[in-house]
Design a protein around this motif. Structure first.
Motif, PDB file in Angstrom:
ATOM      1  N   THR A 186       0.806  -1.221   0.000  1.00  0.00           N
ATOM      2  CA  THR A 186       0.000   0.000   0.000  1.00  0.00           C
ATOM      3  C   THR A 186       0.837   1.268   0.000  1.00  0.00           C
ATOM      4  OG1 THR A 186      -1.715  -1.211   1.189  1.00  0.00           O
ATOM      5  CG2 THR A 186      -1.904   1.176   1.127  1.00  0.00           C
ATOM      6  N   GLU A 187       1.888   1.330   0.816  1.00  0.00           N
ATOM      7  CA  GLU A 187       2.722   2.528   0.811  1.00  0.00           C
ATOM      8  C   GLU A 187       3.261   2.809  -0.585  1.00  0.00           C
ATOM      9  OE1 GLU A 187       5.217   3.651   4.527  1.00  0.00           O
ATOM     10  OE2 GLU A 187       5.337   1.477   4.340  1.00  0.00           O
ATOM     11  N   GLU A 211       1.951   1.706  -3.585  1.00  0.00           N
ATOM     12  CA  GLU A 211       0.893   2.043  -4.522  1.00  0.00           C
ATOM     13  C   GLU A 211       0.352   3.447  -4.286  1.00  0.00           C
ATOM     14  OE1 GLU A 211       0.508  -2.577  -4.122  1.00  0.00           O
ATOM     15  OE2 GLU A 211      -0.963  -1.335  -3.072  1.00  0.00           O
ATOM     16  N   GLN A 212       0.314   3.878  -3.030  1.00  0.00           N
ATOM     17  CA  GLN A 212      -0.153   5.225  -2.719  1.00  0.00           C
ATOM     18  C   GLN A 212       0.766   6.292  -3.299  1.00  0.00           C
ATOM     19  OE1 GLN A 212      -0.371   5.160   1.600  1.00  0.00           O
ATOM     20  NE2 GLN A 212      -2.600   5.245   1.529  1.00  0.00           N
ATOM     21  N   SER A 213       2.058   5.995  -3.312  1.00  0.00           N
ATOM     22  CA  SER A 213       3.058   7.015  -3.598  1.00  0.00           C
ATOM     23  C   SER A 213       3.648   6.939  -4.993  1.00  0.00           C
ATOM     24  CB  SER A 213       4.193   6.919  -2.555  1.00  0.00           C
ATOM     25  OG  SER A 213       5.222   7.830  -2.804  1.00  0.00           O
ATOM     26  N   TYR A 271      -4.356   2.781  -7.520  1.00  0.00           N
ATOM     27  CA  TYR A 271      -4.871   2.918  -6.155  1.00  0.00           C
ATOM     28  C   TYR A 271      -4.756   1.578  -5.437  1.00  0.00           C
ATOM     29  CZ  TYR A 271      -7.504   4.814  -2.291  1.00  0.00           C
ATOM     30  OH  TYR A 271      -7.850   5.270  -1.039  1.00  0.00           O
ATOM     31  N   PRO A 272      -4.300   1.559  -4.189  1.00  0.00           N
ATOM     32  CA  PRO A 272      -4.187   0.283  -3.456  1.00  0.00           C
ATOM     33  C   PRO A 272      -5.477  -0.517  -3.602  1.00  0.00           C
ATOM     34  CG  PRO A 272      -3.251   2.062  -2.166  1.00  0.00           C
ATOM     35  CD  PRO A 272      -3.886   2.711  -3.360  1.00  0.00           C
ATOM     36  N   THR A 305      -1.434   1.767   6.677  1.00  0.00           N
ATOM     37  CA  THR A 305      -1.713   2.439   5.418  1.00  0.00           C
ATOM     38  C   THR A 305      -2.745   1.673   4.595  1.00  0.00           C
ATOM     39  OG1 THR A 305       0.223   1.376   4.391  1.00  0.00           O
ATOM     40  CG2 THR A 305       0.519   3.606   5.258  1.00  0.00           C
ATOM     41  N   THR A 306      -2.755   0.355   4.722  1.00  0.00           N
ATOM     42  CA  THR A 306      -3.761  -0.439   4.013  1.00  0.00           C
ATOM     43  C   THR A 306      -5.153  -0.154   4.553  1.00  0.00           C
ATOM     44  OG1 THR A 306      -2.151  -2.173   3.517  1.00  0.00           O
ATOM     45  CG2 THR A 306      -4.478  -2.781   3.403  1.00  0.00           C
ATOM     46  N   ALA A 338      -6.102   3.411   3.270  1.00  0.00           N
ATOM     47  CA  ALA A 338      -6.430   3.490   1.847  1.00  0.00           C
ATOM     48  C   ALA A 338      -7.770   2.831   1.549  1.00  0.00           C
ATOM     49  CB  ALA A 338      -5.325   2.832   1.020  1.00  0.00           C
ATOM     50  N   SER A 341     -10.593   4.944   3.029  1.00  0.00           N
ATOM     51  CA  SER A 341     -10.735   6.183   2.258  1.00  0.00           C
ATOM     52  C   SER A 341     -11.534   5.936   0.994  1.00  0.00           C
ATOM     53  CB  SER A 341      -9.348   6.740   1.914  1.00  0.00           C
ATOM     54  OG  SER A 341      -9.451   7.904   1.121  1.00  0.00           O
ATOM     55  N   ARG A 342     -11.221   4.851   0.302  1.00  0.00           N
ATOM     56  CA  ARG A 342     -11.949   4.527  -0.920  1.00  0.00           C
ATOM     57  C   ARG A 342     -13.407   4.203  -0.615  1.00  0.00           C
ATOM     58  NH1 ARG A 342     -10.584   4.064  -6.579  1.00  0.00           N
ATOM     59  NH2 ARG A 342     -12.560   3.434  -7.511  1.00  0.00           N
TER      60      ARG A 342
END
Length: 488
Positions: A275-276, A278-280, A285-286, A318-319, A322, A325-326
């Protein structure tokens, strides 16, 4: 205070009085539980276990005991460059490692990165790591990678790869076959995979590499669904040619369609989410919000310390962030409100342990149960105000704990960290190796290029949607599209 000298080989170890997260099928939790280890196995789990007369007793009161965490995708060879690419995009990463400076790594540089990464993993409670080792330009590089992994008392899987040559080429050499023969020994502490990507080229140039994996009886791990590099075309080629198996691990899978997820689900594969990363970096998007709907098994990984943290605590939080958030975003678009989060802390802790064990085909790892391998982590920090109150242990692991809170780590029944200190590991030697690698790279590049490399310009000729040099294939989905963004 227990001294490292007390952990004699074969002497039982009893972790006493902690909150035990078994991660077994029933997800049993013992508020005041014990874990008894003898040899390389867990003997018993539960409250008030009798301690053998010669057992070393570790006070876990106020702490959390859980299975060793498992990272299913880490480019360990790059770890000596920790933080160098903190501001990179995926394109900058591809240009630096795939097209230009990755060729400068010598076997000793692979060794340095692997040693440092392996130590970092143990310190963080990650007892098993899949070394996604795509810097193995020669068999000498590969031997250096293995030597490094064997020098650190963790559990590893060497995922052999080489981004500087076509997969069909390097898997077909006599040198590679001999290397595989030497190291495919069934070693409990060192597994083996093949690591390469599928560009989607209709000629399917990766087919011979899949055939080698099938012949050797080893799984394939592949970066799938990476924007600008791999996409649905590669998944279709794998599926139509019969190379999608339950052992296949698809890394990222962040830019795939529902059709590809359905193919992965139908063939029983799993997805390693970073996730870190894919986010950056920009893979997409994760994807946990999407792959959960298809019932695909998930594991977690941190990708590379060139950018991000080397622990799975960050991966878990972070997972969760993310995914939630989605979920909220999707609801807001429909003028709805989420009342209960679909992804819970318990789920990501399971992905970091059992999910990783499933991905690498190790049903003897990932949970605390009698008969399982004794890979065990104690999170406990009596000097931290964040260690109490302990109300929701899964939430505590996912949102409150950090690598500095890892008190004790056992791998295969051996204590490798205790009372926040590594046991029997020469950190000074690892530092010297890493510094020598950095000195070599800076010397080869020159100081100006080294400094510029932390945020390098990317010539328009190198902005491409396929970083692999063995095929001219470019995907219609991204190649030549307008809107490429550079420095602003």
């Amino acid at each position: 205070m227990t001294q490292p000298s007390e952990f004699a080989p074969g002497r039982p170890v009893l972790l006493r009085g902690g909150t035990v997260l078994t991660l077994d099928d029933q997800r049993r939790t013992f508020d005041h539980g014990d874990v008894l280890v003898t040899g390389d196995r867990i003997i018993a789990v539960g409250p008030d276990l009798a301690a053998p007369a010669d057992a070393v007793v570790i006070d876990a009161t106020g702490g959390i005991v859980l299975p060793g965490m498992i990272d299913t995708h880490r480019h360990m060879w790059q770890t000596a460059m920790r933080g160098y690419g903190a501001d990179w995009t995926l394109t900058q990463y591809f240009v630096w490692y795939y097209l230009e400076s990755g060729k400068l790594f010598r076997p000793q540089d692979i060794h340095a990165g692997n040693v440092l990464a392996a130590i970092e993993a143990l310190e963080s409670g990650v007892t098993t790591v899949v070394d996604w080792s795509h810097g193995l330009q020669t068999v000498d590089h590969a031997e250096a990678a293995v030597d490094a992994l064997r020098s650190v008392p963790g559990r590893f899987v060497l995922a052999y790869g080489n981004i500087q040559a076509p997969p069909a080429e390097w898997t077909g050499t006599p040198e590679f076959r001999e290397f595989a023969r030497r190291h495919l020994t069934g070693d409990d502490l060192l597994g083996f995979q093949l690591a390469f990507d599928v560009t989607g080229d209709p000629a399917f140039p990766e087919r011979p590499a899949f055939e080698v994996a099938r012949e050797l009886g080893v799984p394939v791990t592949t970066h799938a669904g990476v924007w600008g590099a791999t996409n649905d075309d590669g998944i279709r080629l794998m599926h139509d040619n019969g190379f999608m198996t339950p052992e296949t691990v698809y890394v990222h899978a962040a830019s795939l369609s529902a059709d590809s997820y359905q193919r992965i689900a139908a063939t029983g594969g799993s997805i390693s989410v970073s996730t870190e990363s894919e986010q950056s970096a920009g893979q997409g998007y994760p994807p946990t919000w999407a792959i959960r709907a298809h019932g695909i098994p998930v594991s977690l990984s941190m990708d590379t310390s060139v950018w991000w943290s080397g622990d799975l605590f960050s991966a878990m939080r972070t997972t969760l962030g993310a995914d939630r958030s989605r979920e909220h975003l999707e609801a807001h678009v429909k003028s709805e409100t989420v009342t209960h989060a679909s992804l819970r802390a318990e789920h990501v802790v399971a992905w970091a342990t059992r999910g990783g064990a499933h991905a690498i085909g190790r049903d003897d790892l990932g949970s605390l149960e009698p008969g399982k391998k004794a890979d065990v982590v104690l999170i406990k920090n009596d000097d931290s105000a964040v260690s109490f109150p302990l109300l929701n242990p899964y939430g505590h692991v996912a949102f409150q704990a950090q690598r500095g809170d890892v008190h004790t780590v056992l791998v295969n029944g051996k204590v490798v960290k205790h009372e926040h200190k590594l046991v029997g590991i020469d950190l000074a030697a690892a530092r010297r190796e890493a510094e020598e690698t950095i000195g070599h790279l800076r010397s080869e590049l020159g100081e100006e290029a080294w400094r510029k490399g932390m945020n390098p310009d990317v010539p328009e000729t190198k902005i491409l949607d396929n970083p692999y040099t063995y095929t001219e294939y470019r995907s219609a989905a991204t190649h030549g599209k307008a809107g490429l963004r550079g420095n602003e």
